[in-house]
Enzyme design. Structure first.
Site, PDB file in Angstrom:
ATOM      1  N   TYR A   1       0.573 -23.741 -19.640  1.00 45.67           N
ATOM      2  CA  TYR A   1      -0.173 -22.689 -18.930  1.00 45.67           C
ATOM      3  C   TYR A   1      -1.089 -23.300 -17.871  1.00 45.67           C
ATOM      4  O   TYR A   1      -1.738 -24.333 -18.099  1.00 45.67           O
ATOM      5  CB  TYR A   1      -0.989 -21.837 -19.909  1.00 45.67           C
ATOM      6  CG  TYR A   1      -0.142 -20.875 -20.719  1.00 45.67           C
ATOM      7  CD1 TYR A   1       1.230 -20.745 -20.482  1.00 45.67           C
ATOM      8  CD2 TYR A   1      -0.691 -20.091 -21.716  1.00 45.67           C
ATOM      9  CE1 TYR A   1       2.014 -19.866 -21.231  1.00 45.67           C
ATOM     10  CE2 TYR A   1       0.082 -19.206 -22.470  1.00 45.67           C
ATOM     11  CZ  TYR A   1       1.434 -19.118 -22.219  1.00 45.67           C
ATOM     12  OH  TYR A   1       2.213 -18.244 -22.958  1.00 45.67           O
TER      13      TYR A   1
ATOM     14  N   SER B   1       3.832 -10.175 -23.190  1.00 42.23           N
ATOM     15  CA  SER B   1       3.916  -9.194 -22.084  1.00 42.23           C
ATOM     16  C   SER B   1       3.978  -7.761 -22.618  1.00 42.23           C
ATOM     17  O   SER B   1       4.903  -7.000 -22.328  1.00 42.23           O
ATOM     18  CB  SER B   1       5.106  -9.480 -21.167  1.00 42.23           C
ATOM     19  OG  SER B   1       4.820 -10.566 -20.321  1.00 42.23           O
ATOM     20  N   PRO B   2       2.952  -7.376 -23.392  1.00 49.57           N
ATOM     21  CA  PRO B   2       2.989  -6.063 -24.045  1.00 49.57           C
ATOM     22  C   PRO B   2       2.936  -4.886 -23.082  1.00 49.57           C
ATOM     23  O   PRO B   2       3.371  -3.792 -23.432  1.00 49.57           O
ATOM     24  CB  PRO B   2       1.746  -6.084 -24.953  1.00 49.57           C
ATOM     25  CG  PRO B   2       0.845  -7.098 -24.330  1.00 49.57           C
ATOM     26  CD  PRO B   2       1.737  -8.146 -23.758  1.00 49.57           C
TER      27      PRO B   2
ATOM     28  N   GLY C   1       3.957  -7.071 -18.345  1.00 52.18           N
ATOM     29  CA  GLY C   1       3.371  -7.910 -17.299  1.00 52.18           C
ATOM     30  C   GLY C   1       2.569  -7.080 -16.301  1.00 52.18           C
ATOM     31  O   GLY C   1       2.451  -7.462 -15.129  1.00 52.18           O
ATOM     32  N   GLY C   2       2.030  -5.951 -16.756  1.00 52.05           N
ATOM     33  CA  GLY C   2       1.233  -5.085 -15.879  1.00 52.05           C
ATOM     34  C   GLY C   2       2.032  -3.954 -15.255  1.00 52.05           C
ATOM     35  O   GLY C   2       1.481  -3.104 -14.549  1.00 52.05           O
TER      36      GLY C   2
ATOM     37  N   PHE D   1       0.873  -0.323 -15.228  1.00 50.43           N
ATOM     38  CA  PHE D   1      -0.218   0.103 -14.331  1.00 50.43           C
ATOM     39  C   PHE D   1       0.163   0.004 -12.859  1.00 50.43           C
ATOM     40  O   PHE D   1      -0.381   0.729 -12.030  1.00 50.43           O
ATOM     41  CB  PHE D   1      -1.459  -0.761 -14.578  1.00 50.43           C
ATOM     42  CG  PHE D   1      -1.705  -1.017 -16.025  1.00 50.43           C
ATOM     43  CD1 PHE D   1      -2.269  -0.018 -16.824  1.00 50.43           C
ATOM     44  CD2 PHE D   1      -1.324  -2.203 -16.615  1.00 50.43           C
ATOM     45  CE1 PHE D   1      -2.453  -0.230 -18.176  1.00 50.43           C
ATOM     46  CE2 PHE D   1      -1.503  -2.421 -17.968  1.00 50.43           C
ATOM     47  CZ  PHE D   1      -2.065  -1.441 -18.751  1.00 50.43           C
TER      48      PHE D   1
ATOM     49  N   GLU E   1       3.499  -0.205 -11.340  1.00 50.01           N
ATOM     50  CA  GLU E   1       4.800   0.198 -10.789  1.00 50.01           C
ATOM     51  C   GLU E   1       4.949   1.715 -10.822  1.00 50.01           C
ATOM     52  O   GLU E   1       4.389   2.383 -11.682  1.00 50.01           O
ATOM     53  CB  GLU E   1       5.935  -0.443 -11.604  1.00 50.01           C
ATOM     54  CG  GLU E   1       5.892  -1.956 -11.645  1.00 50.01           C
ATOM     55  CD  GLU E   1       6.187  -2.613 -10.300  1.00 50.01           C
ATOM     56  OE1 GLU E   1       6.934  -2.017  -9.506  1.00 50.01           O
ATOM     57  OE2 GLU E   1       5.647  -3.712 -10.046  1.00 50.01           O
TER      58      GLU E   1
HETATM   59  N1  LIG Z   1       5.944 -17.154 -25.346  1.00 49.15           N
HETATM   60  C1  LIG Z   1       6.216 -16.895 -24.089  1.00 49.15           C
HETATM   61  O1  LIG Z   1       7.243 -17.322 -23.530  1.00 49.15           O
HETATM   62  C2  LIG Z   1       5.254 -16.059 -23.298  1.00 49.15           C
HETATM   63  C3  LIG Z   1       5.630 -15.561 -22.043  1.00 49.15           C
HETATM   64  C4  LIG Z   1       4.699 -14.769 -21.357  1.00 49.15           C
HETATM   65  C5  LIG Z   1       3.448 -14.506 -21.908  1.00 49.15           C
HETATM   66  N2  LIG Z   1       3.116 -15.032 -23.130  1.00 49.15           N
HETATM   67  C6  LIG Z   1       1.788 -14.755 -23.748  1.00 49.15           C
HETATM   68  O2  LIG Z   1       1.564 -13.359 -23.730  1.00 49.15           O
HETATM   69  C7  LIG Z   1       0.321 -13.079 -23.086  1.00 49.15           C
HETATM   70  C8  LIG Z   1       0.369 -11.709 -22.464  1.00 49.15           C
HETATM   71  O3  LIG Z   1       1.414 -11.617 -21.505  1.00 49.15           O
HETATM   72  P1  LIG Z   1       1.140 -10.884 -20.139  1.00 49.15           P
HETATM   73  O4  LIG Z   1       0.026 -11.547 -19.418  1.00 49.15           O
HETATM   74  O5  LIG Z   1       2.424 -10.734 -19.429  1.00 49.15           O
HETATM   75  O6  LIG Z   1       0.600  -9.451 -20.708  1.00 49.15           O
HETATM   76  P2  LIG Z   1       0.656  -7.998 -20.060  1.00 49.15           P
HETATM   77  O7  LIG Z   1      -0.430  -7.188 -20.649  1.00 49.15           O
HETATM   78  O8  LIG Z   1       2.038  -7.432 -20.183  1.00 49.15           O
HETATM   79  O9  LIG Z   1       0.340  -8.230 -18.504  1.00 49.15           O
HETATM   80  C9  LIG Z   1      -0.925  -8.641 -18.085  1.00 49.15           C
HETATM   81  C10 LIG Z   1      -1.145  -8.109 -16.709  1.00 49.15           C
HETATM   82  O10 LIG Z   1      -1.387  -6.702 -16.784  1.00 49.15           O
HETATM   83  C11 LIG Z   1      -2.642  -6.396 -16.212  1.00 49.15           C
HETATM   84  N3  LIG Z   1      -3.306  -5.386 -17.039  1.00 49.15           N
HETATM   85  C12 LIG Z   1      -3.501  -5.410 -18.377  1.00 49.15           C
HETATM   86  N4  LIG Z   1      -4.157  -4.312 -18.779  1.00 49.15           N
HETATM   87  C13 LIG Z   1      -4.399  -3.586 -17.668  1.00 49.15           C
HETATM   88  C14 LIG Z   1      -5.049  -2.339 -17.444  1.00 49.15           C
HETATM   89  N5  LIG Z   1      -5.579  -1.621 -18.453  1.00 49.15           N
HETATM   90  N6  LIG Z   1      -5.094  -1.861 -16.166  1.00 49.15           N
HETATM   91  C15 LIG Z   1      -4.549  -2.566 -15.141  1.00 49.15           C
HETATM   92  N7  LIG Z   1      -3.931  -3.772 -15.288  1.00 49.15           N
HETATM   93  C16 LIG Z   1      -3.860  -4.275 -16.548  1.00 49.15           C
HETATM   94  C17 LIG Z   1      -3.425  -7.687 -16.222  1.00 49.15           C
HETATM   95  O11 LIG Z   1      -4.360  -7.711 -15.151  1.00 49.15           O
HETATM   96  P3  LIG Z   1      -5.971  -7.893 -15.429  1.00 49.15           P
HETATM   97  O12 LIG Z   1      -6.171  -9.278 -15.928  1.00 49.15           O
HETATM   98  O13 LIG Z   1      -6.545  -7.629 -14.083  1.00 49.15           O
HETATM   99  O14 LIG Z   1      -6.353  -6.842 -16.439  1.00 49.15           O
HETATM  100  C18 LIG Z   1      -2.344  -8.732 -16.040  1.00 49.15           C
HETATM  101  O15 LIG Z   1      -2.048  -8.930 -14.666  1.00 49.15           O
HETATM  102  C19 LIG Z   1       0.141 -14.262 -22.131  1.00 49.15           C
HETATM  103  O16 LIG Z   1      -1.195 -14.477 -21.744  1.00 49.15           O
HETATM  104  C20 LIG Z   1       0.648 -15.405 -22.976  1.00 49.15           C
HETATM  105  O17 LIG Z   1      -0.369 -15.824 -23.859  1.00 49.15           O
HETATM  106  C21 LIG Z   1       3.996 -15.785 -23.839  1.00 49.15           C
END
Ligand SMILES: NC(=O)c1ccc[n+]([C@@H]2O[C@H](COP(=O)([O-])OP(=O)(O)OC[C@H]3O[C@@H](n4cnc5c(N)ncnc54)[C@H](OP(=O)(O)O)[C@@H]3O)[C@@H](O)[C@H]2O)c1
Length: 303
Positions: free
Chosen positions: A56, A213-214, A217-218, A221, A223
């Site tokens: 990371y 990426s619950p 990945g955003g 909000f 798209e």
């Molecule tokens: N094992 C693997 O291969 C793998 C791969 C990917 C990720 N991961 C793990 O999973 C974690 C989460 O994945 P992700 O970052 O893709 O999660 P995500 O929640 O799907 O996406 C995060 C993105 O959504 C935005 N977001 C979240 N809540 C929001 C809201 N209420 N309103 C507007 N925008 C919002 C965030 O922006 P803001 O920060 O501005 O809120 C950020 O840009 C990672 O940090 C990592 O630890 C693991």
């Protein structure tokens, strides 16, 4: 916040974990003090688990997490740390690399875990994951690394991420402690683990998966494609019934409600959104509402 053991021999984690993949997208979050504020907010909301990885921030995030934790031993003592290893890419620290590659040989895993311990400033890793399956290493060899780390007390539990069913089964044959989890992409936008057998396998092994990426990945909000729009409309219709729940809360609640009992790795860097995410743990989606949201995002009737 609900606490969860991923398997019988795993440490306990909070059902929601703070993901650190995108820390460097946010200049405020990507400083030791800024990160510490987020970790404090997490603890206040019951989120005690950090999800990070060697790669990371192009190998910079673990060190940053260590620096933030070093600022407040009280915070550090209350947090569990999950990290991952196995992905190596050309970067400023390794300009000699010609290509991105995976390496899950025993020697590499031990070196990576030891580096993570040093960067994070901890004596043991609560959970250590193989970040991605390595197509060029025998499972027996990977298992030898995990077994050694467990024996030496450098990790408390081992698991995998992004493994297929057969990769999980093959590695499982050689590990001395059962694999604790498979961390996979899962959200209303990506239901693959429900249909490809991953969640069935987890239930069969008595382990909980982890969902990355619950919010897609955003996508929830940002798209305006048809599936996302339908999902948001459906969420708006359900909000009042669930005490004014926001789209992110309903999204996390949808994941938490799955019978495989996934842990959710949240990705926001915003303190307000971290708090709001934690409140989703208390939302118990009813069966028909879960299917209503599922039908909305899929855009076709449940057969
Ligand atoms: N094992 C693997 O291969 C793998 C791969 C990917 C990720 N991961 C793990 O999973 C974690 C989460 O994945 P992700 O970052 O893709 O999660 P995500 O929640 O799907 O996406 C995060 C993105 O959504 C935005 N977001 C979240 N809540 C929001 C809201 N209420 N309103 C507007 N925008 C919002 C965030 O922006 P803001 O920060 O501005 O809120 C950020 O840009 C990672 O940090 C990592 O630890 C693991």
């Amino acid at each position: 916040m609900t606490r969860l053991q991923l398997c019988a021999n795993s440490p306990e984690f909070s059902r929601l974990a703070f993901g650190t993949w995108r820390l460097h997208n946010d200049a405020e979050a990507a400083t030791p003090q800024g990160l510490l504020e987020r970790l404090r907010a997490c603890l206040d909301a019951g989120i005690t688990t950090i999800d990070t990885a060697e790669i990371y921030g192009l190998y910079r995030v673990e060190e940053l997490v260590g620096q933030a934790l070093a600022l407040d031993p009280g915070v550090k003592s209350r947090m569990e740390i999950i990290t991952k290893a196995g992905i190596y890419v050309p970067c400023e620290f390794h300009p000699e690399r010609k290509v991105a590659f995976y390496n899950t040989t025993a020697d590499r895993l031990v070196k990576s875990a030891e580096k993570s311990l040093r960067f994070l400033g901890v004596g043991t890793l609560d959970l250590f994951l193989i970040h991605r399956p390595d197509w060029f290493t025998r499972h027996e060899e990977t298992a030898a690394g995990l077994n050694q780390l467990m024996k030496e007390g450098k990790i408390r539990a081992a698991g995998v991420s992004n493994y297929t069913l057969s990769q999980f089964a093959a590695l499982s044959r050689f590990v001395e402690q059962p694999l604790a989890t498979n961390q996979v992409q899962f959200s209303p936008f990506c239901m693959d683990p429900v249909f490809d057998g991953t969640f069935d396998q987890c239930q069969g092994h008595g382990i909980s998966p982890m969902a990355w990426s619950p919010t897609g990945g955003g996508r929830l909000f940002n798209e305006d494609d048809e599936a996302t729009t339908r999902l948001r409309q459906c969420m708006a219709g359900l909000s009042a019934k669930y005490g004014g729940a926001t789209p992110d809360q309903l999204c996390y609640a949808w994941i938490l409600a799955h019978p495989a009992r996934p842990m959710v790795v949240i990705g926001t860097n915003k303190i307000k959104r971290l708090r709001s995410a934690a409140a989703a743990d208390a939302i118990l989606l009813e069966r028909e509402d879960w299917y209503l949201l599922t039908e909305a995002v899929r855009g076709r009737k449940i057969p």
